[in-house]
Design an enzyme around this catalytic site. Structure first.
Site, PDB file in Angstrom:
ATOM      1  CB  CYS A  89      -0.927   0.004   1.209  1.00 33.86           C
ATOM      2  SG  CYS A  89      -1.985   1.458   1.220  1.00 33.86           S
ATOM      3  N   GLY A  90       0.931   1.932  -1.135  1.00 32.97           N
ATOM      4  CA  GLY A  90       1.820   3.078  -1.257  1.00 32.97           C
ATOM      5  C   GLY A  90       1.425   4.252  -0.385  1.00 32.97           C
ATOM      6  CG  HIS A  91      -2.699   5.385   1.278  1.00 38.74           C
ATOM      7  ND1 HIS A  91      -3.222   4.115   1.105  1.00 38.74           N
ATOM      8  CD2 HIS A  91      -3.191   5.822   2.466  1.00 38.74           C
ATOM      9  CE1 HIS A  91      -4.001   3.812   2.123  1.00 38.74           C
ATOM     10  NE2 HIS A  91      -4.013   4.830   2.969  1.00 38.74           N
TER      11      HIS A  91
ATOM     12  CG  ASP B  35      -6.399   4.864  -3.119  1.00 38.78           C
ATOM     13  OD1 ASP B  35      -6.409   5.909  -2.442  1.00 38.78           O
ATOM     14  OD2 ASP B  35      -5.399   4.141  -3.239  1.00 38.78           O
TER      15      ASP B  35
ATOM     16  N   GLY C 271      -0.571   4.690  -4.475  1.00 39.32           N
ATOM     17  CA  GLY C 271       0.880   4.588  -4.569  1.00 39.32           C
ATOM     18  C   GLY C 271       1.369   3.348  -5.284  1.00 39.32           C
ATOM     19  CB  SER C 272       0.823  -0.273  -4.812  1.00 35.36           C
ATOM     20  OG  SER C 272      -0.577  -0.265  -4.566  1.00 35.36           O
TER      21      SER C 272
END
Length: 354
Positions: free
Chosen positions: A104-106, A269, A274-275
């Site tokens: 999870c990028g965020h 989202d 991010g991902s």
């Protein structure tokens, strides 16, 4: 109110069930609920084993944290655990409305700030403008770089992804209600299907969110039914996380390209994802539309928030040619809370409206 206690205290609750203490953040509008205390020990020799253990034995924690009445269907969470990797400052398990993600990028951007501010790594040297935080995610070790001043976080955060690659490009997928649709599948720590919203008769910048969710969910279901998702390192990573609908502007441009990600159980989202940005940059690099160290901006159609990213170096993942991607965004704190349980509450473990 006159007579109210000066110091907050917990309301009546089951003394045998520890309160879940959390810090809440958001990155580009996408929430993150970080568990500080109250979660039982997550057991397992590896992070992926811990992820399986939490799914099998501690899923009530996820439900209590994220679902109503304490959360909502689009809430996101993180449980911090010990990592088996010697270079990791912390391990993280990512929680959503249907289970557990691999990346999870965020959340990574927010956790970088959190880890520095809450002392989860040695203080950076005096005068340092950047602190590195190594976060072990289920997909692998992710390096996070936190802008700092006086040892505290400030400004944007960026991360370097695990190797990102394209699993399949220009696939023809039969999507019920939409016919044949061209789909790309790429990995940025999690697998996503990418589709230009125009193929589905939608404008990702102006369509109603409900229409985008329905269309993305139809694509996700069709890809799961018609395409095999495999990962060279682990079967635990071999699943389609969701679909990202784009404005179709994949060729390089200085203006942001817009997308929206629908993942898990129709969870939306609020950030550019991010991902997803990681996977989309890998896809654009794979197609020759983006060069190394060529920055691109990605905008969320939900909130207008922007992440920037670029492919910083080539890599490999099994037999796949891959790239390491840098993604940058801004995370903010929104509060802290303690969540309790009363034993006779029939909805204590949460619920999700369909």
């Amino acid at each position: 109110m006159e007579g109210a206690p000066a110091v907050p205290r917990l309301p009546p609750h089951d003394p045998g069930t520890p309160a879940l203490s959390v810090v809440d953040m958001h990155t580009g509008g996408e929430p993150l609920r970080i568990v500080l205390a109250g979660c039982p020990e997550v057991v397992g020799p590896t992070l992926l084993a811990k992820r399986r253990y939490m799914r099998q034995h501690l899923d009530h924690v996820r439900r209590r944290l994220l679902l109503e009445p304490r959360g909502h269907r689009d809430m996101y969470g993180a449980v911090l655990v010990r990592s088996e990797l010697p270079d990791a400052h912390l391990g993280a398990l990512f929680l959503h409305n249907a289970g557990y993600s691999s990346m999870c990028g965020h959340a990574v951007l927010a956790l970088g700030r959190f880890a520095l501010d809450f002392g989860l790594l040695p203080a950076p040297p005096a005068g340092a403008r950047d602190a590195r935080v190594n976060i072990h995610c289920p997909c692998g070790l992710v390096a996070v770089f936190v802008a700092c001043e006086g040892g505290r976080s400030c400004g944007p955060v960026r991360f370097h992804s695990v190797p990102a690659f394209v699993l399949a490009s220009d696939l023809m997928v039969d999507v019920p209600g939409h016919g044949k649709v061209v789909v790309d599948i790429a990995y940025g720590g999690a697998f996503y299907a990418f589709v230009s919203a125009g193929q589905l008769g939608l404008d990702v910048c102006s369509a109603k969110t409900r229409d985008l969710v329905d269309a993305a969910s139809a694509v996700t279901a069709a890809v799961k039914a018609q395409c095999e998702i495999t990962h060279p390192d682990s079967d635990d990573l071999a699943f389609l996380y969701g679909t990202i609908l784009t404005d179709g502007k994949d060729a390089y441009d200085e203006e942001p390209t817009t997308n929206i990600c629908v993942f898990a159980d129709e969870q939306v989202d609020r950030s550019p994802t991010g991902s997803g940005v990681t996977a989309r940059i890998a896809l654009q690099y794979h197609k020759g539309l983006l060069g190394l160290n060529q920055p691109r901006a990605f905008k969320s159609s939900a909130t207008g928030s922007v992440f920037t990213g670029s492919a910083v170096r080539e890599a490999e993942c099994g037999d796949f040619k891959a790239v390491v991607v840098e993604v940058s965004g801004q995370a903010h704190y929104t509060g802290a809370a303690s969540f309790t349980v009363e034993e006779d509450d029939p909805l204590k473990d949460g619920f999700l409206l369909k």
